[in-house]
Write a protein that holds these residues in place. Structure first.
Motif, short mmCIF file in Angstrom:
data_model
loop_
_atom_site.label_atom_id
_atom_site.label_comp_id
_atom_site.label_asym_id
_atom_site.label_seq_id
_atom_site.Cartn_x
_atom_site.Cartn_y
_atom_site.Cartn_z
N LEU A 259 0.88 -1.17 0.00
CA LEU A 259 0.00 0.00 0.00
C LEU A 259 0.92 1.21 0.00
CD1 LEU A 259 -3.17 0.67 2.08
CD2 LEU A 259 -1.34 2.36 2.06
N LEU A 260 0.75 2.11 -0.99
CA LEU A 260 1.62 3.29 -1.09
C LEU A 260 0.81 4.55 -0.89
CD1 LEU A 260 2.90 2.55 -4.73
CD2 LEU A 260 3.41 1.20 -2.71
N ALA A 261 1.27 5.40 0.00
CA ALA A 261 0.56 6.67 0.22
C ALA A 261 1.48 7.83 -0.10
CB ALA A 261 0.08 6.76 1.66
N PHE A 262 1.01 8.74 -0.97
CA PHE A 262 1.76 9.95 -1.31
C PHE A 262 1.48 11.04 -0.28
CE2 PHE A 262 2.05 7.60 -5.19
CZ PHE A 262 3.21 8.04 -5.81
N ALA A 263 2.28 12.10 -0.32
CA ALA A 263 2.22 13.15 0.70
C ALA A 263 0.88 13.88 0.73
CB ALA A 263 3.35 14.15 0.47
N LYS A 297 7.18 10.42 3.95
CA LYS A 297 7.71 10.88 5.25
C LYS A 297 6.92 12.06 5.83
CE LYS A 297 11.62 13.72 3.54
NZ LYS A 297 10.79 14.72 2.94
N ASP A 298 6.30 12.88 4.96
CA ASP A 298 5.55 14.04 5.44
C ASP A 298 4.30 13.65 6.24
OD1 ASP A 298 7.45 15.43 4.11
OD2 ASP A 298 6.13 16.29 2.57
N ILE A 299 3.74 12.47 5.97
CA ILE A 299 2.52 12.05 6.70
C ILE A 299 2.78 10.82 7.59
CG2 ILE A 299 0.87 13.00 5.03
CD1 ILE A 299 0.57 10.12 3.89
N ASP A 400 10.71 8.79 0.59
CA ASP A 400 10.68 10.17 0.11
C ASP A 400 11.07 10.28 -1.36
OD1 ASP A 400 13.35 9.65 0.36
OD2 ASP A 400 13.79 11.28 1.77
N ASP A 401 11.58 9.19 -1.96
CA ASP A 401 11.96 9.24 -3.37
C ASP A 401 11.11 8.24 -4.15
OD1 ASP A 401 13.92 9.90 -5.62
OD2 ASP A 401 14.12 7.71 -5.46
#
Length: 489
Positions: A259-263, A297-299, A400-401
């Motif tokens: 499961l991938l979550a973007f910022a 990393k932001d969330i 983050d990348d």
């Protein structure tokens, strides 16, 4: 409220429309993992029993393939009706025998009935083609059933797999031999009792047994296709055995899904998705579970902080109790395995967010229970990041990348499902195209959609299910060329 589960009276081999004792006379105990106590004894089939089942199936195939497709569809709708009518009993039987909560197993009945009805409605879609050959010939293709299909089932949804997975091969006109899960055979045997009067004798066989029975089915020259839901190792063994007779295989195997979550994703929504995607109700015993979560990393910390409370809604309990939200692990062997993975995560330095042990409730001390367990700061080299645990253990990692993220997602031999969370159209589509998985959700997780092909890439399987393609895969194509040249005297 606890559900009683009368064990089925048929505990032997259902072959040729009748019950038979196994030729070697061997019966083995089947257990209730929620209480760790035996329920009853069930037949253990040998290669000789498989021979008898195949012979009966081949005879029945001759009858069934000539039943008109719409009539086959009508019969399958009757089977669906039986599943709906007996949903409570089948759900209670599965809860007792495989450890999943009875309330959830009722949902399995609805899914199985829907699959039966879906394939019943597709019987006229097994169409061929006409190929243009000019005025002097007619060239057509027809699709005909394969013959005898063997389906080897997994323990996480026993009667749903039994009822739902017989649908496509039967709709296509094949005879079907079901080998129910070794650990939880009772609901498949009960289903055979319930549909006994609906299908011509021998069209459906249910043969309980272990590995030997599965191997005998996969290598049998009288079996025309073998399908398995199981681990990658089991899939490889079936494919090897099937190669002796060059029979096609349908393999729905394991997953270590991401499961991938973007910022830009909403932390509350992501926290819900992470918990939902893990299938904690089933103790994470689900091949499609998103057991690796990659959070931007932001969330990252924001999402992690929300997980313990949400995971806490899943409380291990006795599977036959209506109030239970999380059941038991299937067996002691599997329970020990999951505990060893949790120990390895601690040793390798992952941060425990919640769970990590067995519940303290005295009522659960005999059964095989584990708390919903979430580790953070998981690195790609840790065992819980690489191996399919098939238990309630989630590995969470920051990223983050984007390029490195996709590399880590695709680094494993598995490729079943993937869940992507973002409101950025470009990122969503770009990532969906880049991940190596057969079934991708965007801003959704865990759901299957009838008619949408489900199946894996790489070592997660071969073939697709729950769609028209599944039906077609149980047929073979024949080309017929008809000369229309006028006779010369």
């Amino acid at each position: 409220m606890h559900h009683s589960f009368p064990a089925p009276s048929g505990r032997s081999l259902y072959v040729g429309g009748a019950w038979h004792h196994p030729s070697a006379g061997r019966y083995v105990e089947t257990f209730n993992p929620g209480l760790n106590e035996p329920i009853c004894e069930v037949a253990d089939a040998t290669a000789a029993d498989i021979d008898a089942a195949v012979a009966a199936s081949r005879a029945a195939f001759g009858v069934w393939r000539d039943v008109a497709p719409l009539e086959r569809g009508r019969i399958l709708k009757g089977v669906a009706e039986v599943v709906r009518k007996n949903a409570r009993e089948l759900a209670a039987l599965d809860a007792a025998n495989c450890g999943n909560p009875v309330k959830e197993m009722l949902g399995d009945a609805a899914i199985a009935a829907a699959q039966l009805e879906f394939f019943a409605g597709l019987v006229t879609e097994m169409k061929g083609d006409t190929i243009p050959m000019g005025p002097d010939a007619l060239n057509v293709t027809v699709r005909q059933p394969l013959g005898v299909v063997a389906r080897i089932l997994a323990f996480n949804h026993p009667f749903m797999f039994c009822a739902g997975k017989m649908a496509a091969p039967l709709a296509a006109g094949n005879a079907v031999i079901i080998k129910p899960p070794e650990q939880a055979p009772l609901s498949s045997l009960r289903l055979a009792e319930l549909v006994h009067d609906l299908l011509p004798k021998g069209v459906l066989s249910v043969i309980p047994g272990g590995r030997d029975a599965g191997a005998a089915l996969a290598s049998h020259p009288g079996v025309d296709k073998v399908a398995i839901i199981g681990s990658v190792g089991a899939g490889r063994a079936v494919m090897k055995a099937a190669s002796d007779t060059l029979k096609p295989v349908l393999l729905e195997l394991g997953g270590k899904n991401a499961l991938l979550a973007f910022a830009d994703a909403d932390p509350e929504q992501i926290a819900d998705a992470i918990i939902g995607g893990m299938n904690f109700t089933w103790c994470g015993q689900s091949c499609g579970s998103t057991s690796r979560a990659f959070l931007h990393k932001d969330i990252y910390e924001d999402v992690l902080a929300r997980l313990p409370e949400k995971a806490g809604r899943f409380v291990p309990g006795i599977p036959t109790d209506d109030a239970t939200t999380m059941g038991a692990i299937i067996s002691k062997v599997q329970h020990d395995r999951v505990i060893s993975y949790i120990a390895s995560a601690r040793e390798e330095g992952a941060r425990l967010i919640t769970g990590g042990g067995v519940p303290a409730d005295p009522a659960l001390q005999r059964g095989f229970y584990i708390e919903p367990t979430i580790f953070a700061d998981v690195t790609p080299t840790m065992r819980i990041a690489r191996e399919e645990i098939f238990g309630p253990v989630l590995a969470v990692s920051p990223w983050d990348d984007e390029e490195t993220l996709v590399q880590n997602v695709n680094a494993l031999e598995y490729g079943l499902t993937c869940s992507i969370w973002t409101n950025d159209l470009l990122k969503a589509h770009r990532t969906a195209m880049a991940v190596e998985a057969g079934f991708v959700w965007i801003n959704e997780v865990s759901r299957h959609f009838l008619g949408a092909p489900f199946g894996g890439w790489k070592q997660s399987g071969i073939g697709r299910e729950e769609c028209l393609g599944e039906l077609i895969s149980f047929t073979q194509e024949k080309n017929i060329h008809i000369s229309l040249k006028p006779k010369t005297r």
